[in-house]
Design a protein around this motif. Structure first.
Motif, PDB file in Angstrom:
ATOM      1  N   ILE A 115     -67.602 -11.990  -6.778  1.00 44.63           N
ATOM      2  CA  ILE A 115     -68.372 -11.217  -5.813  1.00 44.63           C
ATOM      3  C   ILE A 115     -69.825 -11.137  -6.285  1.00 44.63           C
ATOM      4  CG2 ILE A 115     -68.710  -8.918  -4.806  1.00 44.63           C
ATOM      5  CD1 ILE A 115     -65.741  -8.487  -4.898  1.00 44.63           C
ATOM      6  N   ALA A 116     -70.747 -11.328  -5.362  1.00 42.73           N
ATOM      7  CA  ALA A 116     -72.170 -11.169  -5.671  1.00 42.73           C
ATOM      8  C   ALA A 116     -72.639  -9.831  -5.117  1.00 42.73           C
ATOM      9  CB  ALA A 116     -72.985 -12.302  -5.056  1.00 42.73           C
ATOM     10  N   ALA A 117     -73.271  -9.031  -5.962  1.00 48.42           N
ATOM     11  CA  ALA A 117     -73.776  -7.722  -5.534  1.00 48.42           C
ATOM     12  C   ALA A 117     -74.887  -7.291  -6.483  1.00 48.42           C
ATOM     13  CB  ALA A 117     -72.653  -6.677  -5.520  1.00 48.42           C
ATOM     14  N   ASN A 118     -75.830  -6.479  -5.999  1.00 46.65           N
ATOM     15  CA  ASN A 118     -76.844  -5.950  -6.909  1.00 46.65           C
ATOM     16  C   ASN A 118     -76.247  -4.807  -7.724  1.00 46.65           C
ATOM     17  OD1 ASN A 118     -76.949  -3.574  -5.295  1.00 46.65           O
ATOM     18  ND2 ASN A 118     -78.572  -4.426  -4.021  1.00 46.65           N
ATOM     19  N   ASP A 119     -77.007  -4.267  -8.654  1.00 47.92           N
ATOM     20  CA  ASP A 119     -76.421  -3.300  -9.578  1.00 47.92           C
ATOM     21  C   ASP A 119     -76.035  -1.991  -8.900  1.00 47.92           C
ATOM     22  OD1 ASP A 119     -79.079  -2.559  -9.226  1.00 47.92           O
ATOM     23  OD2 ASP A 119     -79.370  -1.915 -11.295  1.00 47.92           O
ATOM     24  N   HIS A 120     -76.786  -1.581  -7.872  1.00 46.75           N
ATOM     25  CA  HIS A 120     -76.434  -0.300  -7.252  1.00 46.75           C
ATOM     26  C   HIS A 120     -75.168  -0.430  -6.397  1.00 46.75           C
ATOM     27  CE1 HIS A 120     -77.906  -0.186  -2.898  1.00 46.75           C
ATOM     28  NE2 HIS A 120     -76.979   0.764  -2.896  1.00 46.75           N
ATOM     29  N   LEU A 121     -74.974  -1.575  -5.716  1.00 46.87           N
ATOM     30  CA  LEU A 121     -73.744  -1.763  -4.960  1.00 46.87           C
ATOM     31  C   LEU A 121     -72.554  -2.017  -5.883  1.00 46.87           C
ATOM     32  CD1 LEU A 121     -75.036  -3.821  -1.907  1.00 46.87           C
ATOM     33  CD2 LEU A 121     -74.248  -1.444  -1.946  1.00 46.87           C
ATOM     34  N   THR A 122     -72.829  -2.550  -7.066  1.00 45.09           N
ATOM     35  CA  THR A 122     -71.768  -2.669  -8.062  1.00 45.09           C
ATOM     36  C   THR A 122     -71.280  -1.287  -8.464  1.00 45.09           C
ATOM     37  OG1 THR A 122     -72.657  -4.758  -8.920  1.00 45.09           O
ATOM     38  CG2 THR A 122     -71.190  -3.508 -10.365  1.00 45.09           C
ATOM     39  N   GLU A 123     -72.227  -0.369  -8.658  1.00 43.03           N
ATOM     40  CA  GLU A 123     -71.874   1.011  -9.007  1.00 43.03           C
ATOM     41  C   GLU A 123     -71.105   1.686  -7.875  1.00 43.03           C
ATOM     42  OE1 GLU A 123     -71.977   4.839 -10.973  1.00 43.03           O
ATOM     43  OE2 GLU A 123     -72.382   2.822 -11.735  1.00 43.03           O
ATOM     44  N   VAL A 124     -71.566   1.485  -6.648  1.00 40.88           N
ATOM     45  CA  VAL A 124     -71.000   2.195  -5.499  1.00 40.88           C
ATOM     46  C   VAL A 124     -69.669   1.602  -5.046  1.00 40.88           C
ATOM     47  CG1 VAL A 124     -71.383   2.731  -3.051  1.00 40.88           C
ATOM     48  CG2 VAL A 124     -73.243   2.990  -4.697  1.00 40.88           C
ATOM     49  N   LEU A 125     -69.541   0.256  -5.071  1.00 39.31           N
ATOM     50  CA  LEU A 125     -68.351  -0.388  -4.523  1.00 39.31           C
ATOM     51  C   LEU A 125     -67.458  -1.065  -5.558  1.00 39.31           C
ATOM     52  CD1 LEU A 125     -69.866  -2.015  -1.297  1.00 39.31           C
ATOM     53  CD2 LEU A 125     -68.672   0.157  -1.519  1.00 39.31           C
ATOM     54  N   ALA A 126     -68.068  -1.821  -6.466  1.00 39.60           N
ATOM     55  CA  ALA A 126     -67.250  -2.612  -7.388  1.00 39.60           C
ATOM     56  C   ALA A 126     -66.489  -1.749  -8.383  1.00 39.60           C
ATOM     57  CB  ALA A 126     -68.117  -3.631  -8.127  1.00 39.60           C
ATOM     58  N   VAL A 127     -67.082  -0.647  -8.818  1.00 41.76           N
ATOM     59  CA  VAL A 127     -66.397   0.208  -9.795  1.00 41.76           C
ATOM     60  C   VAL A 127     -65.127   0.820  -9.198  1.00 41.76           C
ATOM     61  CG1 VAL A 127     -66.584   2.293 -11.188  1.00 41.76           C
ATOM     62  CG2 VAL A 127     -68.452   0.638 -11.177  1.00 41.76           C
ATOM     63  N   PRO A 128     -65.201   1.469  -8.022  1.00 43.28           N
ATOM     64  CA  PRO A 128     -63.954   1.975  -7.439  1.00 43.28           C
ATOM     65  C   PRO A 128     -62.992   0.867  -7.024  1.00 43.28           C
ATOM     66  CG  PRO A 128     -65.807   2.343  -5.953  1.00 43.28           C
ATOM     67  CD  PRO A 128     -66.376   1.921  -7.264  1.00 43.28           C
ATOM     68  N   LEU A 129     -63.521  -0.298  -6.625  1.00 40.77           N
ATOM     69  CA  LEU A 129     -62.660  -1.430  -6.296  1.00 40.77           C
ATOM     70  C   LEU A 129     -61.866  -1.869  -7.512  1.00 40.77           C
ATOM     71  CD1 LEU A 129     -61.716  -3.693  -4.379  1.00 40.77           C
ATOM     72  CD2 LEU A 129     -63.733  -5.002  -5.078  1.00 40.77           C
ATOM     73  N   SER A 130     -62.508  -1.882  -8.668  1.00 44.80           N
ATOM     74  CA  SER A 130     -61.825  -2.261  -9.901  1.00 44.80           C
ATOM     75  C   SER A 130     -60.668  -1.314 -10.207  1.00 44.80           C
ATOM     76  CB  SER A 130     -62.827  -2.268 -11.066  1.00 44.80           C
ATOM     77  OG  SER A 130     -62.175  -2.516 -12.286  1.00 44.80           O
ATOM     78  N   ARG A 131     -60.886  -0.030  -9.985  1.00 47.68           N
ATOM     79  CA  ARG A 131     -59.813   0.947 -10.219  1.00 47.68           C
ATOM     80  C   ARG A 131     -58.625   0.681  -9.287  1.00 47.68           C
ATOM     81  NH1 ARG A 131     -63.970   4.960  -9.419  1.00 47.68           N
ATOM     82  NH2 ARG A 131     -65.147   5.320 -11.341  1.00 47.68           N
ATOM     83  N   GLU A 132     -58.935   0.355  -8.043  1.00 45.26           N
ATOM     84  CA  GLU A 132     -57.873   0.078  -7.073  1.00 45.26           C
ATOM     85  C   GLU A 132     -57.099  -1.175  -7.450  1.00 45.26           C
ATOM     86  OE1 GLU A 132     -55.818   0.930  -3.389  1.00 45.26           O
ATOM     87  OE2 GLU A 132     -57.211   2.093  -4.616  1.00 45.26           O
ATOM     88  N   LEU A 133     -57.822  -2.203  -7.899  1.00 46.43           N
ATOM     89  CA  LEU A 133     -57.170  -3.446  -8.297  1.00 46.43           C
ATOM     90  C   LEU A 133     -56.227  -3.226  -9.469  1.00 46.43           C
ATOM     91  CD1 LEU A 133     -60.014  -6.147  -8.046  1.00 46.43           C
ATOM     92  CD2 LEU A 133     -58.278  -5.530  -6.369  1.00 46.43           C
ATOM     93  N   GLN A 134     -56.606  -2.358 -10.384  1.00 41.45           N
ATOM     94  CA  GLN A 134     -55.756  -2.067 -11.529  1.00 41.45           C
ATOM     95  C   GLN A 134     -54.401  -1.541 -11.086  1.00 41.45           C
ATOM     96  OE1 GLN A 134     -56.297  -2.816 -14.706  1.00 41.45           O
ATOM     97  NE2 GLN A 134     -54.241  -2.032 -15.171  1.00 41.45           N
TER      98      GLN A 134
END
Length: 326
Positions: free
Chosen positions: A100-119
């Motif tokens: 996934i390509a994203a800037n750092d603020h969208l990584t904070e907002v979306l990728a971090v909670p997405l990672s928790r869900e994937l776990q």
């Protein structure tokens, strides 16, 4: 080359080497020994009549022939798997890797909670986040090296598909105890106090009207509505001072700490950064525009079962983040 001699498993090896650029990683990904991967590459080279990949200190670098082959082969593999129903995607057992390509603020907002869900639902799925600020973003999508790009795009070419994730306005950040923190912000505050702004590409990188266009894809370069601010200040003798412009959102808290500066940022970033104890967020004293965050992917991946699942997971995460903005 005779197609009758082609083993489709060789194409899976080609795809993995093209994406990972490391034979050890490819072996782990495909459950093959390094020697088996090397043997498969040798067969491919013989069939195609090209080296395809050159071993260097930075890994396996594709030749021009391999780079030209990659987009078509990747799309064809997805179509074959869909048509034959092979390798159905099961999140709970899949070992697939998504980029996934994203800037750092969208990584904070979306990728971090997405990672928790994937776990929870897909513990063996790997997620790679790459910066969406790279100038060859559209090319990376075309080549199949990025599965999904997340950002604000004013223009999406027809070969790419897109989906709305969330809408957001802007907010202004300040430190706790700031002189303007106990009252409603005014336009005069934005000219009195220096500003910290967020920009991931300026005119020197081809930005026009706050967007950089590459291969038909126009991505946002400035993370605030400069035009709205300038319109609001028409007739004022004072102009805002953009004291510091940064390319990384996560530098903003440190810059605001112990200073009188203000920062205009996307609302989702403001919510994320004010979950701590150091910063406050306020609505801007002018009608700032609303921006739409979208996911963008190549049309060849539209029906890929794994890709469909990934998009659904990202959308679910985005909708949860949007609720926090209400």
């Amino acid at each position: 080359m005779s197609i009758g001699r082609m083993d489709l498993n060789l194409l899976k090896v080609f795809e993995a080497v093209y994406e990972d650029r490391n034979l050890l990683l490819v072996g782990k990904r495909l459950n093959l020994t390094p020697s088996a991967v090397s043997h498969a590459l040798g067969r491919l080279r013989e069939l195609v009549g090209d080296e395809l990949f050159m071993r260097t200190g930075k890994g396996m670098v594709p030749t021009g022939r391999a780079t030209a082959m990659a987009p078509g082969l990747r799309g064809s593999l997805r179509q074959i798997e869909t048509l034959l129903g092979v390798e159905p995607f099961a999140p709970s057992t899949s070992r697939r890797r998504f980029v996934i390509a994203a800037n750092d603020h969208l990584t904070e907002v979306l990728a971090v909670p997405l990672s928790r869900e994937l776990q929870e639902v897909a513990p063996s799925v790997d997620l790679v986040i790459r910066p969406s600020t790279r100038l060859d973003l559209a090319e990376q999508i075309d080549l199949g090296r990025i599965d999904l790009a997340i950002g604000i795009f004013s223009q999406v070419p027809s070969r790419l598909n897109s989906q709305r994730l969330l809408s957001q306005g802007e907010m202004i950040l300040m430190r706790k105890g700031h002189p303007a923190s106990r009252r409603k912000l005014t336009l005069q505050d934005l000219t009195k106090y220096p500003l910290v702004t967020l920009s991931v590409g300026g005119q020197e990188e081809g930005a026009v009207g706050g967007f950089i266009v590459e291969r038909g894809l126009a991505r946002q370069s400035e993370m605030f509505d400069r035009h709205a601010l300038e319109e609001a200040l028409i007739g004022s003798r004072e102009r805002p001072r953009m004291r510091i412009t940064v390319p990384h959102a996560l530098a903003i808290p440190a810059l605001l700490r112990d200073t009188s500066m203000l920062s205009i940022v996307p609302a989702s970033l403001a919510v994320a950064l004010t979950k701590g104890k150091d910063l406050l967020r306020r609505k801007p004293p002018y009608p700032a525009g609303t921006s739409i965050v979208r996911a963008v992917w190549h049309g060849r991946d539209e029906s890929d079962a794994g890709h469909v699942w990934l998009r659904e997971m990202v959308l679910k995460t985005a909708r949860a983040a949007e609720k926090e903005l209400a």
